[in-house]
Design an enzyme around this catalytic site. Sequence first.
Site, PDB file in Angstrom:
ATOM      1  CG  ASP A 309      68.615 -27.529  55.219  1.00  0.00           C
ATOM      2  OD1 ASP A 309      68.872 -28.736  55.375  1.00  0.00           O
ATOM      3  OD2 ASP A 309      67.531 -27.023  55.513  1.00  0.00           O
ATOM      4  N   GLY A 311      73.335 -26.563  49.700  1.00  0.00           N
ATOM      5  CA  GLY A 311      73.464 -26.699  48.244  1.00  0.00           C
ATOM      6  C   GLY A 311      72.146 -26.785  47.507  1.00  0.00           C
ATOM      7  CD  GLU A 312      68.728 -30.989  47.656  1.00  0.00           C
ATOM      8  OE1 GLU A 312      68.667 -31.857  46.774  1.00  0.00           O
ATOM      9  OE2 GLU A 312      68.120 -31.079  48.733  1.00  0.00           O
ATOM     10  CG  ASN A 391      60.771 -27.880  59.205  1.00  0.00           C
ATOM     11  OD1 ASN A 391      61.222 -27.864  58.055  1.00  0.00           O
ATOM     12  ND2 ASN A 391      61.026 -28.858  60.043  1.00  0.00           N
ATOM     13  CE1 TYR A 392      65.145 -28.747  63.684  1.00  0.00           C
ATOM     14  CE2 TYR A 392      64.181 -29.971  61.859  1.00  0.00           C
ATOM     15  CZ  TYR A 392      64.582 -29.906  63.184  1.00  0.00           C
ATOM     16  OH  TYR A 392      64.413 -30.991  63.999  1.00  0.00           O
ATOM     17  CG  HIS A 444      69.441 -32.020  62.041  1.00  0.00           C
ATOM     18  ND1 HIS A 444      68.682 -31.008  61.497  1.00  0.00           N
ATOM     19  CD2 HIS A 444      68.623 -32.667  62.905  1.00  0.00           C
ATOM     20  CE1 HIS A 444      67.464 -31.036  62.022  1.00  0.00           C
ATOM     21  NE2 HIS A 444      67.398 -32.033  62.877  1.00  0.00           N
ATOM     22  CD  GLU A 491      92.783 -36.488  47.750  1.00  0.00           C
ATOM     23  OE1 GLU A 491      92.617 -37.096  46.673  1.00  0.00           O
ATOM     24  OE2 GLU A 491      92.736 -35.253  47.851  1.00  0.00           O
ATOM     25  CG  ASP A 592      97.001 -25.651  50.627  1.00  0.00           C
ATOM     26  OD1 ASP A 592      96.337 -25.728  51.678  1.00  0.00           O
ATOM     27  OD2 ASP A 592      96.829 -24.766  49.771  1.00  0.00           O
ATOM     28  CG  HIS A 603      65.714 -34.405  66.185  1.00  0.00           C
ATOM     29  ND1 HIS A 603      65.408 -33.131  65.794  1.00  0.00           N
ATOM     30  CD2 HIS A 603      65.016 -34.610  67.332  1.00  0.00           C
ATOM     31  CE1 HIS A 603      64.562 -32.599  66.661  1.00  0.00           C
ATOM     32  NE2 HIS A 603      64.306 -33.481  67.593  1.00  0.00           N
TER      33      HIS A 603
HETATM   34 CU   LIG Z   1      65.802 -32.384  64.005  1.00  0.00          CU
END
Ligand SMILES: [Cu+2]
Length: 666
Positions: A309, A311-312, A391-392, A444, A491, A592, A603
């Site tokens: 949601d 980056g796209e 929808n969200y 999510h 890393e 840093d 969900h």
């Molecule tokens: Cu959901």
Amino acid sequence: MATEHGVHAAHGSAAIANHAHPLDPLSAPEVERAAALCRQRHPSEQLRFVTIALEEPAKAAVAAFRAGGPIERRAAVVAIDRADGRVFEGRVDLAAGAVEAWTHRPGVQPYPILEEFADADRVIRADARWQAALRRRGVTDLDRVQIDPWPAGNFGDPAEEGRRILRGIAYARDADDANGYARPIEGVVAVVDLNAREVIRVVDEGAAPVPAADARYDAAAQPRLRDDLRPLEIAQPEGPSFVIEGHRVRWQRWRMRVSLHPREGLVLHEVAYEDRGRVRPIAHRMGLSEMVVPYGDPSPGQYFKNAFDSGELGLGRSTNALTRGCDCLGEIAYLDGVVAGGDGAARVLPNAICIHEEDFNILWKHTRAAGQTEVRRSRRLVVSSWATVGNYDYGFYWYFYEDASIECEVRLTGIIQPMAVGDGPIPPTAHRVARNVAGPIHQHFFCMRVDADVDGGGNTVYEVDTHPLPPGPDNPHHNAFAPALTPIRSEAESARTVNAATGRHWRIVNPSRLNAVGEPVAYALLPGETVAMMAGEEAAVARRATFARRQLWVTQHAPDELYPAGTYPSMSKGGDGLPAFTAANRPLEDRDIVLWYVIGVNHIVRPEDFPITSVHRAGFALKPWGFFDANPALDVAPPAAACDCPPGECVHGHDGHEGHAHGAAR
Ligand SMILES: [Cu+2]
């Protein structure tokens, strides 16, 4: 804007100019100046702007500004020439009026602009194959059909390779203001090439009956509304206790800068806490860096649903204008956001960020004996914004407490992504919520990026696990347990998982500063609700959203490493972002560093999630851990307002406070 209490929110360039800071987001005139300069550099009629955002100056430049140096203002631009689909990245020096760089980026797809969504809607509606597929399902009022554009993902289809693809799915509606997600038209997916402005394919399989019920959730549609609540009012007769100057917010000991980024949404900078006159930094920057919602149903109309949601689709530009008394209760200050429209005109998003205080129950308390209670109310500062993406609806909340702890909370509400099903048995990957409507299982994930700066200078992250100690002469009663701290040295060691069995958390330690008990100062990152990604390792979404396969990543700070699934996750094959950043295996001790914590929500859809789902909350906390020498909230004053404790028993300060008359004040 100035409220009667002298709280200022930055509206327009005048306010910005008064409090100019290198980290202020671009003003509307700056956005339009950047667009105009790019048009001069690339004079195509069809040049369109995806994002025009502040190019954040290097930390050294911000420090130099603080020491009296000049202010740098640069715009980072992503644009697409719709004449040929070429994507460009621009770097604009706003003071000099110069486009310093204008780089063609082949092979990437930035998120669509609104004009492209409109194009997709138009060509899908005009497509005879799509119309026929809907009619076969008994949908005849095609004008009322709602079409939702979905990010395409990348499933290795050669016909989609190198093209700019969207997938359009459709919903039947009986009225223009109907619930757009009550009546999914299952199994029809129009695949659109946004550059060619054409439907390249219509998927028509896996049909199911179109649900009949309109499942309305608006007040007018309810047979009866509750009428048994009396008013609850929040009054701050002397105004709020925070001060906003431009984008800088001060509240009690807290200091921070607050802004809206067109892609990321709500972003905080220079979060710091004043401790006995010294402003001690905690984080240079905090905000959502990416999110993804992978769906777990394999059917033709569902398998491709993996919305990134941020980056796209662009969370900042999807931000709601909030309303006092509805979205936010109490004494509220708002900050506006500014984003670029596709044409380069600045769009001001009013009331994009809400700033207010809340009473939050008890901060600390102890009763020594009857009548000898010390209790302090907790007050918290809330900085929040909401975005609607299809929808969200997502709320992004940061809470700041008087004991120097911070909480990040994501709120999920809106409407589930529905799927039409027959009356017979359905697969275990979806759950029935109403006649012919099911909610496919999904997750999510929210990747929160914390550019740590705990007390300034280098930081080291330790993983903390608590274990039982082995029995023996030092543990004769087998009761001993103790935490073990393991530094994340590089890393290669930095992709971590949660572990409830050991109470795992992480500490961001500053090895150069010691507290009163001789230990290095630290903040802890305490995980909240989260979950592992369920999609298989070879799933397209697992390759593209590698970040969501772990709960914590740590990287060495690099100014261009902002997005954990890469700068351009749309249609990416994967490998960008955190997998690429951490492949360098940079050292992480006393550096840093940046923490990437992934909030995950599993969900499994419930009937109660339909037709609208109540807010679900998930998040994490940042808590001082030896950052202070003692509880920093000892000096919070006792409740000043009238309280109800019996005469002679109330020991919490009413000195000189009129109106504190032991229960007589109401
Ligand atoms: Cu959901």
